[in-house]
Design a protein around this motif. Structure first.
Motif, PDB file in Angstrom:
ATOM      1  N   ILE A 152     -13.066  31.322 -10.606  1.00 40.81           N
ATOM      2  CA  ILE A 152     -12.513  29.815 -10.733  1.00 40.81           C
ATOM      3  C   ILE A 152     -13.097  28.905 -10.174  1.00 40.81           C
ATOM      4  CG2 ILE A 152     -10.290  28.408  -9.896  1.00 40.81           C
ATOM      5  CD1 ILE A 152      -9.034  31.321  -9.532  1.00 40.81           C
ATOM      6  N   GLY A 153     -13.675  27.928 -10.867  1.00 47.69           N
ATOM      7  CA  GLY A 153     -14.448  26.621 -10.596  1.00 47.69           C
ATOM      8  C   GLY A 153     -13.494  25.745  -9.671  1.00 47.69           C
ATOM      9  N   ILE A 154     -13.736  25.574  -8.268  1.00 44.54           N
ATOM     10  CA  ILE A 154     -12.756  24.759  -7.622  1.00 44.54           C
ATOM     11  C   ILE A 154     -13.322  23.417  -7.366  1.00 44.54           C
ATOM     12  CG2 ILE A 154     -11.638  26.737  -6.598  1.00 44.54           C
ATOM     13  CD1 ILE A 154     -13.192  26.336  -4.176  1.00 44.54           C
ATOM     14  N   GLY A 155     -14.326  23.064  -8.042  1.00 42.12           N
ATOM     15  CA  GLY A 155     -15.122  21.577  -7.877  1.00 42.12           C
ATOM     16  C   GLY A 155     -15.845  21.493  -6.662  1.00 42.12           C
ATOM     17  N   ALA A 156     -16.147  20.280  -6.737  1.00 44.55           N
ATOM     18  CA  ALA A 156     -17.449  20.012  -5.609  1.00 44.55           C
ATOM     19  C   ALA A 156     -16.971  19.747  -4.228  1.00 44.55           C
ATOM     20  CB  ALA A 156     -18.124  18.705  -6.149  1.00 44.55           C
ATOM     21  N   GLY A 157     -15.811  19.523  -3.626  1.00 42.40           N
ATOM     22  CA  GLY A 157     -15.342  19.346  -2.421  1.00 42.40           C
ATOM     23  C   GLY A 157     -14.067  19.044  -2.216  1.00 42.40           C
ATOM     24  N   ASP A 158     -13.543  17.788  -3.235  1.00 41.41           N
ATOM     25  CA  ASP A 158     -12.521  17.155  -2.973  1.00 41.41           C
ATOM     26  C   ASP A 158     -11.518  18.224  -3.651  1.00 41.41           C
ATOM     27  OD1 ASP A 158     -10.145  15.634  -3.189  1.00 41.41           O
ATOM     28  OD2 ASP A 158     -11.305  13.991  -4.098  1.00 41.41           O
ATOM     29  N   PRO A 159     -10.190  18.641  -3.013  1.00 38.13           N
ATOM     30  CA  PRO A 159      -9.175  19.338  -3.640  1.00 38.13           C
ATOM     31  C   PRO A 159      -8.643  18.865  -4.944  1.00 38.13           C
ATOM     32  CG  PRO A 159      -8.863  19.501  -1.148  1.00 38.13           C
ATOM     33  CD  PRO A 159      -9.941  18.473  -1.547  1.00 38.13           C
ATOM     34  N   ASP A 160      -8.367  17.391  -4.960  1.00 36.96           N
ATOM     35  CA  ASP A 160      -8.066  16.859  -6.249  1.00 36.96           C
ATOM     36  C   ASP A 160      -9.080  17.206  -7.407  1.00 36.96           C
ATOM     37  OD1 ASP A 160      -6.117  15.730  -4.825  1.00 36.96           O
ATOM     38  OD2 ASP A 160      -7.086  13.760  -4.500  1.00 36.96           O
ATOM     39  N   TYR A 161     -10.015  17.617  -7.190  1.00 38.51           N
ATOM     40  CA  TYR A 161     -10.807  17.941  -8.351  1.00 38.51           C
ATOM     41  C   TYR A 161     -10.444  19.504  -8.861  1.00 38.51           C
ATOM     42  CZ  TYR A 161     -14.696  14.936  -6.870  1.00 38.51           C
ATOM     43  OH  TYR A 161     -15.461  13.777  -6.729  1.00 38.51           O
ATOM     44  N   VAL A 162      -9.656  20.161  -8.598  1.00 36.86           N
ATOM     45  CA  VAL A 162      -9.029  21.326  -8.951  1.00 36.86           C
ATOM     46  C   VAL A 162      -8.189  21.078 -10.291  1.00 36.86           C
ATOM     47  CG1 VAL A 162      -7.699  23.407  -8.412  1.00 36.86           C
ATOM     48  CG2 VAL A 162      -9.308  22.589  -6.750  1.00 36.86           C
ATOM     49  N   VAL A 171     -15.573  28.748   3.732  1.00 36.53           N
ATOM     50  CA  VAL A 171     -14.370  29.694   3.508  1.00 36.53           C
ATOM     51  C   VAL A 171     -13.237  29.051   3.974  1.00 36.53           C
ATOM     52  CG1 VAL A 171     -13.383  31.842   4.154  1.00 36.53           C
ATOM     53  CG2 VAL A 171     -15.854  31.670   3.814  1.00 36.53           C
ATOM     54  N   ALA A 172     -13.341  28.368   4.935  1.00 36.52           N
ATOM     55  CA  ALA A 172     -12.059  27.497   5.134  1.00 36.52           C
ATOM     56  C   ALA A 172     -11.705  26.281   4.123  1.00 36.52           C
ATOM     57  CB  ALA A 172     -12.450  26.709   6.669  1.00 36.52           C
ATOM     58  N   LEU A 173     -12.595  25.766   3.503  1.00 41.34           N
ATOM     59  CA  LEU A 173     -12.265  24.895   2.495  1.00 41.34           C
ATOM     60  C   LEU A 173     -11.481  25.589   1.254  1.00 41.34           C
ATOM     61  CD1 LEU A 173     -15.232  22.547   2.462  1.00 41.34           C
ATOM     62  CD2 LEU A 173     -13.106  22.054   2.887  1.00 41.34           C
ATOM     63  N   ARG A 174     -11.972  27.049   1.025  1.00 36.37           N
ATOM     64  CA  ARG A 174     -11.414  27.564   0.039  1.00 36.37           C
ATOM     65  C   ARG A 174      -9.942  27.974   0.267  1.00 36.37           C
ATOM     66  NH1 ARG A 174     -16.862  28.795  -0.626  1.00 36.37           N
ATOM     67  NH2 ARG A 174     -17.557  29.402  -2.621  1.00 36.37           N
ATOM     68  N   ARG A 175      -9.589  28.257   1.576  1.00 35.02           N
ATOM     69  CA  ARG A 175      -8.456  28.704   1.996  1.00 35.02           C
ATOM     70  C   ARG A 175      -7.360  27.409   1.970  1.00 35.02           C
ATOM     71  NH1 ARG A 175      -7.533  33.403   4.964  1.00 35.02           N
ATOM     72  NH2 ARG A 175      -9.540  34.382   5.703  1.00 35.02           N
ATOM     73  N   GLU A 176      -8.203  26.236   2.265  1.00 33.95           N
ATOM     74  CA  GLU A 176      -7.316  25.055   2.076  1.00 33.95           C
ATOM     75  C   GLU A 176      -6.893  24.823   0.586  1.00 33.95           C
ATOM     76  OE1 GLU A 176      -8.107  20.084   2.388  1.00 33.95           O
ATOM     77  OE2 GLU A 176      -9.352  21.510   3.643  1.00 33.95           O
ATOM     78  N   VAL A 177      -7.887  25.053  -0.299  1.00 33.82           N
ATOM     79  CA  VAL A 177      -7.551  24.903  -1.704  1.00 33.82           C
ATOM     80  C   VAL A 177      -6.263  25.772  -1.975  1.00 33.82           C
ATOM     81  CG1 VAL A 177      -8.149  25.440  -4.136  1.00 33.82           C
ATOM     82  CG2 VAL A 177      -9.648  23.918  -2.441  1.00 33.82           C
ATOM     83  N   CYS A 178      -6.335  27.113  -1.537  1.00 34.44           N
ATOM     84  CA  CYS A 178      -5.075  28.081  -1.751  1.00 34.44           C
ATOM     85  C   CYS A 178      -3.926  27.450  -1.217  1.00 34.44           C
ATOM     86  CB  CYS A 178      -5.732  29.297  -1.396  1.00 34.44           C
ATOM     87  SG  CYS A 178      -6.832  30.154  -2.453  1.00 34.44           S
ATOM     88  N   ALA A 179      -3.919  27.017  -0.053  1.00 39.93           N
ATOM     89  CA  ALA A 179      -2.754  26.661   0.800  1.00 39.93           C
ATOM     90  C   ALA A 179      -2.168  25.416   0.064  1.00 39.93           C
ATOM     91  CB  ALA A 179      -3.221  26.569   2.171  1.00 39.93           C
ATOM     92  N   ARG A 180      -2.774  24.828  -0.509  1.00 38.04           N
ATOM     93  CA  ARG A 180      -2.524  23.400  -1.146  1.00 38.04           C
ATOM     94  C   ARG A 180      -1.768  23.743  -2.588  1.00 38.04           C
ATOM     95  NH1 ARG A 180      -5.562  17.588  -2.152  1.00 38.04           N
ATOM     96  NH2 ARG A 180      -4.231  16.946  -3.708  1.00 38.04           N
ATOM     97  N   PHE A 181      -2.057  24.509  -3.261  1.00 31.51           N
ATOM     98  CA  PHE A 181      -1.950  24.709  -4.508  1.00 31.51           C
ATOM     99  C   PHE A 181      -1.136  26.066  -5.043  1.00 31.51           C
ATOM    100  CE2 PHE A 181      -5.633  22.108  -4.975  1.00 31.51           C
ATOM    101  CZ  PHE A 181      -5.107  20.848  -5.618  1.00 31.51           C
ATOM    102  N   ILE A 182      -1.068  27.158  -3.996  1.00 37.84           N
ATOM    103  CA  ILE A 182      -0.237  28.373  -4.448  1.00 37.84           C
ATOM    104  C   ILE A 182       1.167  28.050  -3.965  1.00 37.84           C
ATOM    105  CG2 ILE A 182      -0.237  30.519  -4.029  1.00 37.84           C
ATOM    106  CD1 ILE A 182      -3.088  30.941  -3.817  1.00 37.84           C
ATOM    107  N   ARG A 183       1.781  28.345  -4.865  1.00 39.76           N
ATOM    108  CA  ARG A 183       3.312  28.053  -4.745  1.00 39.76           C
ATOM    109  C   ARG A 183       4.289  28.962  -4.003  1.00 39.76           C
ATOM    110  NH1 ARG A 183       2.130  26.253 -10.030  1.00 39.76           N
ATOM    111  NH2 ARG A 183       2.345  28.274 -10.749  1.00 39.76           N
ATOM    112  N   GLU A 184       3.775  30.293  -4.039  1.00 46.43           N
ATOM    113  CA  GLU A 184       4.485  31.508  -3.208  1.00 46.43           C
ATOM    114  C   GLU A 184       3.245  32.211  -2.404  1.00 46.43           C
ATOM    115  OE1 GLU A 184       7.642  32.037  -3.396  1.00 46.43           O
ATOM    116  OE2 GLU A 184       8.200  30.621  -4.834  1.00 46.43           O
ATOM    117  N   PRO A 185       3.724  32.493  -1.399  1.00 49.68           N
ATOM    118  CA  PRO A 185       2.881  33.049  -0.299  1.00 49.68           C
ATOM    119  C   PRO A 185       2.798  34.521  -0.658  1.00 49.68           C
ATOM    120  CG  PRO A 185       4.847  32.640   0.910  1.00 49.68           C
ATOM    121  CD  PRO A 185       5.051  32.001  -0.502  1.00 49.68           C
TER     122      PRO A 185
END
Length: 247
Positions: free
Chosen positions: A8-18, A45-59
């Motif tokens: 999954i390409g997650i963009g260059a840093g801004d979570p809004d790029y996802v 790694v923390a930024l990757r975790r942040e993307v997941c926390a923001r967009f994943i609907r179910e833990p």
């Protein structure tokens, strides 16, 4: 169904790029594999975790952090990269086999886009010889797109091509036209004529973003100083720049 891997390409840093497509793939994933590159790069790694926390609907998903094999710094660049990729493939194959169930869905989150100066797909090709899985690739916003957007410029001149290259190759071959330079730890733009135009960016899309534009003669020393200071403070840097010869 068997094991499945999303890249999954997650963009260059801004979570809004996802992208929406990436969000759907994130929500389909049970296990995220991430390379542990040491304390200096733990925020990646923390930024990757942040993307997941923001967009994943179910833990319920989990992260598996994998030790990154040491890369050779010998004189043969290609051989060193090949050995490093092979060592990574062994680590990934073991992790996929042990951490992902027979019908599980895993993912690797690629910074920017998986097609552009990223080794994930090449390494997974080697892993596939050891572990059976299906694969799909979700494109992402590249650093090249982020750079030109943040500087508010087109990538190419009218009817002209653009080369995407590395600092090492810029030093070896020089500048013949517009070029985007990535993976340059040596500020290779300094070897270009002083009137060469440069648009530089680091940590694109993050709160630490740095942007400089001008000619190499005017802003080259400033970029080199900014880059050295930022790398010392953060322990890592991801930057890229666009060069154009003078008119």
């Amino acid at each position: 169904m068997g094991r499945h891997i999303h890249v999954i390409g997650i963009g260059a840093g801004d979570p809004d790029y996802v992208t929406v497509q990436a969000i759907e793939a994130l929500n389909d994933t049970q296990v995220f594999f991430a390379m542990d590159k040491g304390e200096a790069k733990s925020d990646l790694v923390a930024l990757r975790r942040e993307v997941c926390a923001r967009f994943i609907r179910e833990p319920g998903y989990r992260f598996v952090e994998l030790p990154d094999p040491k890369r050779s710094t010998g004189p043969d660049y290609r051989e060193g990269v090949s050995d490093w990729h092979a060592a990574r493939a062994r680590v990934w194959a073991s992790a996929i086999a042990t951490e992902l169930g027979a019908d599980g869905v895993g993912a690797f989150l690629a910074w920017g886009d998986p097609s552009l100066y990223d080794s994930t797909l090449r390494i997974l090709d080697a892993v596939a010889a050891e572990v059976e899985f299906t694969l799909d690739v979700i494109p992402g916003i590249t650093a090249v797109q982020a750079l030109t957007a943040r500087h508010r410029i087109p990538l190419n001149e009218v009817g002209e091509p653009v080369l995407i290259t590395t600092g090492r190759r810029l030093r070896e071959h020089g500048l013949a036209g517009s070029a985007v330079v990535m993976l340059d730890g040596d500020c290779s733009f300094q070897a270009c004529p002083p009137d060469t135009k440069i648009w530089w960016g680091a940590y694109l899309g993050t709160t630490d973003e740095l942007l400089v534009a001008g000619t190499v003669g005017e802003v080259g020393p400033r970029i080199a100083a900014l880059r050295a200071d930022a790398r010392a403070r953060h322990g890592w840097i991801m930057d890229t720049y666009l060069l154009r010869p003078a008119d």
